[in-house]
Design a protein around this motif. Structure first.
Motif, short mmCIF file in Angstrom:
data_model
loop_
_atom_site.label_atom_id
_atom_site.label_comp_id
_atom_site.label_asym_id
_atom_site.label_seq_id
_atom_site.Cartn_x
_atom_site.Cartn_y
_atom_site.Cartn_z
N GLN A 60 0.82 -1.21 0.00
CA GLN A 60 0.00 0.00 0.00
C GLN A 60 0.86 1.27 0.00
N ASN A 61 2.16 1.11 -0.20
CA ASN A 61 3.10 2.24 -0.18
C ASN A 61 3.05 3.01 1.14
N SER A 85 3.51 -6.24 4.76
CA SER A 85 4.66 -6.50 3.90
C SER A 85 4.62 -5.66 2.62
N ASP A 86 5.81 -5.52 2.02
CA ASP A 86 5.96 -4.81 0.74
C ASP A 86 5.51 -3.36 0.80
N ASN A 87 5.94 -2.65 1.83
CA ASN A 87 5.66 -1.23 1.99
C ASN A 87 6.97 -0.47 2.12
N LEU A 88 6.91 0.74 2.59
CA LEU A 88 8.10 1.59 2.73
C LEU A 88 8.34 1.97 4.19
N LEU A 89 7.90 1.15 5.11
CA LEU A 89 8.03 1.43 6.54
C LEU A 89 9.49 1.41 6.96
N ASN A 107 9.92 -7.20 3.66
CA ASN A 107 10.09 -6.38 2.46
C ASN A 107 9.69 -4.92 2.67
N ASN A 108 10.20 -4.35 3.75
CA ASN A 108 10.05 -2.93 4.03
C ASN A 108 11.46 -2.34 4.11
N VAL A 126 3.89 -15.80 15.07
CA VAL A 126 4.75 -15.62 13.90
C VAL A 126 4.98 -14.13 13.69
N LEU A 127 6.24 -13.76 13.60
CA LEU A 127 6.61 -12.37 13.30
C LEU A 127 7.66 -12.43 12.19
N ASP A 128 7.30 -11.96 11.02
CA ASP A 128 8.19 -12.00 9.86
C ASP A 128 8.77 -10.60 9.61
N LEU A 129 10.05 -10.46 9.88
CA LEU A 129 10.77 -9.20 9.66
C LEU A 129 11.85 -9.36 8.58
#
Length: 150
Positions: A60-61, A85-89, A107-108, A126-129
């Motif tokens: 979601q950018n 996931s897949d953001n710019l955080l 993927n931040n 579960v924590l995926d970093l």
């Protein structure tokens, strides 16, 4: 004729009982729907998809992590999983006490996690970093948790 009246009385009793039970079910469904409406009107669910107990914010950018208050608005919704996931955080701050069991933050550009950000997530499994910019400068207190009783 008395026998007919007794049967009618039992039927009427059954009909009234059914109406009461159906009314109770409708009221419970309305309460759940009202809780979901509050969650869906929160800042998070205006940006992300909140459906079936999941909060999907994938791709979601997003640049800014949600506030503790925004997370708190999801308490009644009780999400079981959150996907950011897949953001710019770039940083993670505290998350409110939610019942979620998994959080994807992969993927931040995360390079900072505030101390005890995940502290209130007692159900977290579960924590995926993965695929972030985390370094050895990360404080061990970032993953501080409160152990509950089993």
């Amino acid at each position: 004729m008395i026998l007919f009246s007794a049967k009618m009385g039992r039927y009427a009793y059954c009909i009234v009982l059914c109406c009461i039970l159906i009314g109770a079910q409708c009221q419970e469904a309305a309460t759940v729907e009202a809780d979901n409406t509050v969650a869906k009107e929160s800042g998070i669910c205006r940006v992300c998809v909140c459906k079936d107990g999941k909060v999907n914010c994938k791709d979601q950018n997003l640049v800014d992590f949600f506030t503790l208050e925004e997370w708190g608005n999801l308490t009644d919704y009780k999400p079981t999983s959150v996907d950011l996931s897949d953001n710019l955080l770039t940083n993670i701050t505290a998350i409110a006490d939610l019942s979620n069991r998994s959080a994807r933050l992969s993927n931040n550009k995360i390079d900072f996690i505030e101390n005890a950000s995940f502290r209130d997530l007692q159900e977290m499994r579960v924590l995926d970093l993965s695929h972030n910019k985390l370094t050895s400068k990360l404080s061990p207190h970032a993953f501080e948790v409160v152990y509950g009783t089993m």
